[in-house]
Motif scaffolding. Sequence first.
Motif, PDB file in Angstrom:
ATOM      1  N   VAL A 183       1.053  -1.285   0.424  1.00  0.00           N
ATOM      2  CA  VAL A 183      -0.438  -0.210  -0.009  1.00  0.00           C
ATOM      3  C   VAL A 183       1.203   1.539  -0.274  1.00  0.00           C
ATOM      4  O   VAL A 183       0.499   2.195  -0.977  1.00  0.00           O
ATOM      5  CB  VAL A 183      -1.436  -0.191   1.502  1.00  0.00           C
ATOM      6  CG1 VAL A 183      -1.853   1.511   0.997  1.00  0.00           C
ATOM      7  CG2 VAL A 183      -2.002  -0.881   1.459  1.00  0.00           C
ATOM      8  N   GLN A 184       1.910   1.446   0.797  1.00  0.00           N
ATOM      9  CA  GLN A 184       2.563   2.440   0.898  1.00  0.00           C
ATOM     10  C   GLN A 184       3.253   2.578  -0.618  1.00  0.00           C
ATOM     11  O   GLN A 184       3.445   3.661  -1.123  1.00  0.00           O
ATOM     12  CB  GLN A 184       3.975   2.146   1.816  1.00  0.00           C
ATOM     13  CG  GLN A 184       4.594   3.663   2.322  1.00  0.00           C
ATOM     14  CD  GLN A 184       5.582   3.237   2.880  1.00  0.00           C
ATOM     15  OE1 GLN A 184       6.004   1.831   3.075  1.00  0.00           O
ATOM     16  NE2 GLN A 184       5.865   4.587   3.539  1.00  0.00           N
ATOM     17  N   LEU A 185       3.380   1.842  -0.959  1.00  0.00           N
ATOM     18  CA  LEU A 185       4.872   1.631  -2.771  1.00  0.00           C
ATOM     19  C   LEU A 185       3.382   3.064  -3.493  1.00  0.00           C
ATOM     20  O   LEU A 185       3.552   3.115  -4.595  1.00  0.00           O
ATOM     21  CB  LEU A 185       4.946   0.298  -2.952  1.00  0.00           C
ATOM     22  CG  LEU A 185       5.681   0.309  -4.298  1.00  0.00           C
ATOM     23  CD1 LEU A 185       6.567  -0.774  -4.572  1.00  0.00           C
ATOM     24  CD2 LEU A 185       4.659   0.118  -5.981  1.00  0.00           C
ATOM     25  N   VAL A 186       2.587   2.039  -3.573  1.00  0.00           N
ATOM     26  CA  VAL A 186       0.659   2.766  -4.624  1.00  0.00           C
ATOM     27  C   VAL A 186       0.693   4.477  -4.016  1.00  0.00           C
ATOM     28  O   VAL A 186       0.684   5.058  -4.806  1.00  0.00           O
ATOM     29  CB  VAL A 186      -0.315   1.840  -4.101  1.00  0.00           C
ATOM     30  CG1 VAL A 186      -1.619   2.284  -4.513  1.00  0.00           C
ATOM     31  CG2 VAL A 186      -0.267   0.335  -4.543  1.00  0.00           C
ATOM     32  N   PHE A 187       0.941   4.611  -2.418  1.00  0.00           N
ATOM     33  CA  PHE A 187       0.496   5.718  -2.294  1.00  0.00           C
ATOM     34  C   PHE A 187       1.679   6.700  -2.494  1.00  0.00           C
ATOM     35  O   PHE A 187       1.467   7.687  -3.519  1.00  0.00           O
ATOM     36  CB  PHE A 187       0.833   5.621  -0.394  1.00  0.00           C
ATOM     37  CG  PHE A 187       0.281   7.143   0.394  1.00  0.00           C
ATOM     38  CD1 PHE A 187      -0.262   8.140   0.357  1.00  0.00           C
ATOM     39  CD2 PHE A 187       1.833   7.496   0.494  1.00  0.00           C
ATOM     40  CE1 PHE A 187      -0.497   9.333   0.922  1.00  0.00           C
ATOM     41  CE2 PHE A 187       2.165   8.364   1.884  1.00  0.00           C
ATOM     42  CZ  PHE A 187       1.344   9.783   1.718  1.00  0.00           C
ATOM     43  N   ILE A 188       3.362   6.448  -2.824  1.00  0.00           N
ATOM     44  CA  ILE A 188       4.460   6.727  -3.520  1.00  0.00           C
ATOM     45  C   ILE A 188       3.554   6.897  -4.639  1.00  0.00           C
ATOM     46  O   ILE A 188       4.560   8.438  -4.717  1.00  0.00           O
ATOM     47  CB  ILE A 188       5.875   6.211  -2.741  1.00  0.00           C
ATOM     48  CG1 ILE A 188       6.193   6.689  -0.940  1.00  0.00           C
ATOM     49  CG2 ILE A 188       6.755   7.253  -3.279  1.00  0.00           C
ATOM     50  CD1 ILE A 188       6.836   5.734  -0.646  1.00  0.00           C
ATOM     51  N   LEU A 189       3.493   6.432  -5.338  1.00  0.00           N
ATOM     52  CA  LEU A 189       3.258   6.926  -6.654  1.00  0.00           C
ATOM     53  C   LEU A 189       2.213   7.750  -7.234  1.00  0.00           C
ATOM     54  O   LEU A 189       2.477   8.778  -7.299  1.00  0.00           O
ATOM     55  CB  LEU A 189       2.829   5.235  -7.650  1.00  0.00           C
ATOM     56  CG  LEU A 189       3.996   4.542  -8.005  1.00  0.00           C
ATOM     57  CD1 LEU A 189       3.510   3.359  -8.104  1.00  0.00           C
ATOM     58  CD2 LEU A 189       5.447   4.702  -8.672  1.00  0.00           C
ATOM     59  N   VAL A 190       1.532   8.005  -6.335  1.00  0.00           N
ATOM     60  CA  VAL A 190       0.169   8.802  -6.847  1.00  0.00           C
ATOM     61  C   VAL A 190       0.296   9.743  -6.278  1.00  0.00           C
ATOM     62  O   VAL A 190       0.471  10.990  -6.338  1.00  0.00           O
ATOM     63  CB  VAL A 190      -1.235   8.230  -5.710  1.00  0.00           C
ATOM     64  CG1 VAL A 190      -2.071   9.151  -5.825  1.00  0.00           C
ATOM     65  CG2 VAL A 190      -1.107   6.941  -6.163  1.00  0.00           C
ATOM     66  N   GLN A 191       0.493   9.900  -4.590  1.00  0.00           N
ATOM     67  CA  GLN A 191       1.594  11.396  -3.945  1.00  0.00           C
ATOM     68  C   GLN A 191       2.474  11.943  -5.098  1.00  0.00           C
ATOM     69  O   GLN A 191       2.372  13.086  -5.114  1.00  0.00           O
ATOM     70  CB  GLN A 191       2.032  10.746  -2.637  1.00  0.00           C
ATOM     71  CG  GLN A 191       2.653  12.720  -2.112  1.00  0.00           C
ATOM     72  CD  GLN A 191       2.735  12.521  -0.604  1.00  0.00           C
ATOM     73  OE1 GLN A 191       1.810  12.571  -0.363  1.00  0.00           O
ATOM     74  NE2 GLN A 191       3.827  11.198  -0.143  1.00  0.00           N
ATOM     75  N   THR A 192       3.776  11.078  -5.714  1.00  0.00           N
ATOM     76  CA  THR A 192       4.474  11.924  -5.951  1.00  0.00           C
ATOM     77  C   THR A 192       3.691  12.295  -7.544  1.00  0.00           C
ATOM     78  O   THR A 192       4.342  13.960  -7.616  1.00  0.00           O
ATOM     79  CB  THR A 192       5.890  10.712  -6.170  1.00  0.00           C
ATOM     80  OG1 THR A 192       6.108   9.895  -5.528  1.00  0.00           O
ATOM     81  CG2 THR A 192       6.293  11.073  -6.953  1.00  0.00           C
ATOM     82  N   TYR A 193       3.335  11.733  -8.010  1.00  0.00           N
ATOM     83  CA  TYR A 193       2.743  12.215  -9.356  1.00  0.00           C
ATOM     84  C   TYR A 193       1.524  13.519  -9.060  1.00  0.00           C
ATOM     85  O   TYR A 193       1.640  14.490  -9.617  1.00  0.00           O
ATOM     86  CB  TYR A 193       1.682  11.470 -10.255  1.00  0.00           C
ATOM     87  CG  TYR A 193       0.411  11.761 -11.387  1.00  0.00           C
ATOM     88  CD1 TYR A 193       1.610  12.064 -12.936  1.00  0.00           C
ATOM     89  CD2 TYR A 193      -0.319  12.088 -11.578  1.00  0.00           C
ATOM     90  CE1 TYR A 193       0.269  12.399 -13.845  1.00  0.00           C
ATOM     91  CE2 TYR A 193      -1.305  12.761 -12.069  1.00  0.00           C
ATOM     92  CZ  TYR A 193      -1.174  12.711 -13.163  1.00  0.00           C
ATOM     93  OH  TYR A 193      -1.252  13.545 -14.586  1.00  0.00           O
ATOM     94  N   PHE A 194       0.727  13.536  -7.965  1.00  0.00           N
ATOM     95  CA  PHE A 194       0.080  15.125  -7.476  1.00  0.00           C
ATOM     96  C   PHE A 194       0.530  15.434  -7.036  1.00  0.00           C
ATOM     97  O   PHE A 194       0.463  17.272  -7.628  1.00  0.00           O
ATOM     98  CB  PHE A 194      -1.025  14.135  -6.495  1.00  0.00           C
ATOM     99  CG  PHE A 194      -1.268  14.576  -5.450  1.00  0.00           C
ATOM    100  CD1 PHE A 194      -2.440  15.357  -5.816  1.00  0.00           C
ATOM    101  CD2 PHE A 194      -1.145  15.695  -4.267  1.00  0.00           C
ATOM    102  CE1 PHE A 194      -3.806  15.995  -5.444  1.00  0.00           C
ATOM    103  CE2 PHE A 194      -1.735  16.673  -3.768  1.00  0.00           C
ATOM    104  CZ  PHE A 194      -2.585  17.228  -4.151  1.00  0.00           C
ATOM    105  N   LEU A 195       1.852  15.702  -6.482  1.00  0.00           N
ATOM    106  CA  LEU A 195       2.002  16.783  -6.041  1.00  0.00           C
ATOM    107  C   LEU A 195       3.887  17.378  -6.912  1.00  0.00           C
ATOM    108  O   LEU A 195       3.631  18.501  -7.419  1.00  0.00           O
ATOM    109  CB  LEU A 195       3.315  16.646  -4.358  1.00  0.00           C
ATOM    110  CG  LEU A 195       2.588  15.793  -3.580  1.00  0.00           C
ATOM    111  CD1 LEU A 195       3.949  15.833  -1.942  1.00  0.00           C
ATOM    112  CD2 LEU A 195       2.602  16.969  -2.987  1.00  0.00           C
ATOM    113  N   TRP A 196       3.800  16.895  -7.998  1.00  0.00           N
ATOM    114  CA  TRP A 196       4.552  16.969  -9.044  1.00  0.00           C
ATOM    115  C   TRP A 196       3.729  17.705  -9.933  1.00  0.00           C
ATOM    116  O   TRP A 196       4.390  18.563 -10.795  1.00  0.00           O
ATOM    117  CB  TRP A 196       4.917  16.009 -10.124  1.00  0.00           C
ATOM    118  CG  TRP A 196       6.255  16.728 -11.411  1.00  0.00           C
ATOM    119  CD1 TRP A 196       5.379  16.606 -12.893  1.00  0.00           C
ATOM    120  CD2 TRP A 196       7.724  16.597 -11.415  1.00  0.00           C
ATOM    121  NE1 TRP A 196       6.479  16.795 -12.693  1.00  0.00           N
ATOM    122  CE2 TRP A 196       7.524  17.026 -13.136  1.00  0.00           C
ATOM    123  CE3 TRP A 196       8.009  16.436 -10.287  1.00  0.00           C
ATOM    124  CZ2 TRP A 196       9.042  17.485 -13.268  1.00  0.00           C
ATOM    125  CZ3 TRP A 196       9.275  17.045 -11.006  1.00  0.00           C
ATOM    126  CH2 TRP A 196       9.682  17.738 -12.348  1.00  0.00           C
TER     127      TRP A 196
END
Length: 612
Positions: A183-196
Amino acid sequence: MCLNTGHPCNCLTDGNPCEPCRMTAKDRETEEAHLSNNINVESQAGSTCEPDLNIPSSVVGREKGQNWGWMLSGIICLNVLILGCALASGSAHNDVNIKTTDLQMYLIVLLLLTSLWMIYYTIFTSRKENAVVYQDAHAGPVWLRGGLVLFGLLSIIMDIFKIASYVGYLHCDSAVKVAFPVVQLVFILVQTYFLWIHAKDCVQLQSNITRCGLMLTLSTNLVVWMTAVTEESLHQTTVPDYPENITKLSKRSEYIVKASYGDSECKCSHTSCSIFKEAYYYLYPFNIEYSLFASAMAYVMWKNVSRVADEHGHHKIKFSLKDIFLGPVTGVLLVVAGLATFITYEMEMQKESSDDDDNEKAVMMHFITNIVIVSLMSISTVIGCAIHKVDHREHVSEKNPTRSLDVGLLVGASLGQFIISYYTIVAMVATEAKGYLNRLNLAWAILMVIQLGLQNFFIIEGLHREPFHEVQTVTVVLNPYVLQPGKELSSLEESDMEKKPNPASTEHGLHGLHGLHGLHGLHGLHGHVAEHRPKLLWKRRVLKEVCVFLLLGNVILWIMPAFGARPQFDHDTETEFYNFNMWAAVVNVGLPFGIFYRMHSVASLFEVFMTS
């Protein structure tokens, strides 16, 4: 009607003004009324004592809704943080009936909720027009988002290693420990795209929902940070069973097994578990920094909700190391020397059987290295502060949440290292600093306090200065027809088509510009361009040298504690003076903030470098 305009008009004294006088009087009254209105508008704008009684009810309702949104998002953040802190601290102690899986289940819920909200926000803003009308030009610079992507990639690698290691224990341990890194791996992918994509947004629609979602994102990242810091701190300061080794770091592998699985009887089903455990242990610092970067960017977005940003963006600044030599070279040498001594120190401290003399020599080498680094950084910071003193750039008057957050984080994070240094100073002075190790430790603590104060002043002063304005390229258009005044125009045209002017004639033409023909030649159709690019001013060059050197110095001061250096426990004076539990609490609270301070200083120094 008065037609004689050459003499003074007496129509006003007679009580029957003529038409020109009536028009003049009307114009004067109109001008006075216009000036009066302007004065009233300015006085109303500058007055803070008298309220405006004609505010529309819609504006009042909007302000009440914004206040409600601020308050609700703050309440959400506090509750998430306090509950996460209770679970993280409770799971860290064996005598508290809170398991690691309980904390991980709580984190899984937070990560899923935050990921769903970020996906909803991305879809909503892409489909809804005028959802994001303004953008904050100062928020989310490309180098900050680039650092977020780098730390995010390393965090993803850490999660992959965790999954590969935890799978080997599924037959005897909880499946939650495998689900959490997934779940943390998926969260990092989503959040990195969101913040970029959305780091600069100033959202105007659904502002209350956005505030609550951003506070949920902020608090989730802080809980993840607290969890990682707690594991890392206990990892380094677990009290061994035998008191003679109480200050050594020989219990790392034992604690990893204990913290990760909680049951020494649970054996891995494949042979690569130990390799994966060692690998993701060294990736923990990057995951910690990723959470802090994401928290800072989420806070800036939260401050920018419903904000009407300036339409003009700040001018683009290009990164360049031209004419900069001394700072990068000495900084790289400092990093290489620091890495060499750090690796030697860590290898000596991790030996299972080593002499006390060898340990003392390794600790002494580590102390001397840090003293040299901090001393050089203090000297260079004094030079930078002196340049700021003679620099005549104006201070930035515009308010923006990014700069305020940078200053607040810088000062707040430095308190952690201040606390450790002052506790060390008190312990060394109280014990009279007997022995060369105690004297070196005292000198390091004092120099650290000085360096922190000087660096904070230098960075804050640099962040509040206006950027240097680039000198425009001098462009001179030379008319070849002025180069040889004696020739006819037709012959010059023919010669110009056949060959280009030589350098000597060009130089002659430059001197000819001071004459009348030269001024006329600037408007010629057939011209040549001469560009003059001046070198950096000496003040700009010195500031850039200082910034690069301090940046690299902070990098090595981040690497050493982030990857396991704990001289606070390898040298036992503070442990004996304060007792182990109290000193461990001081270090475990202060050191994570000190590590974050170094990384945040790197980001702030890069910003100062770019504006210098």
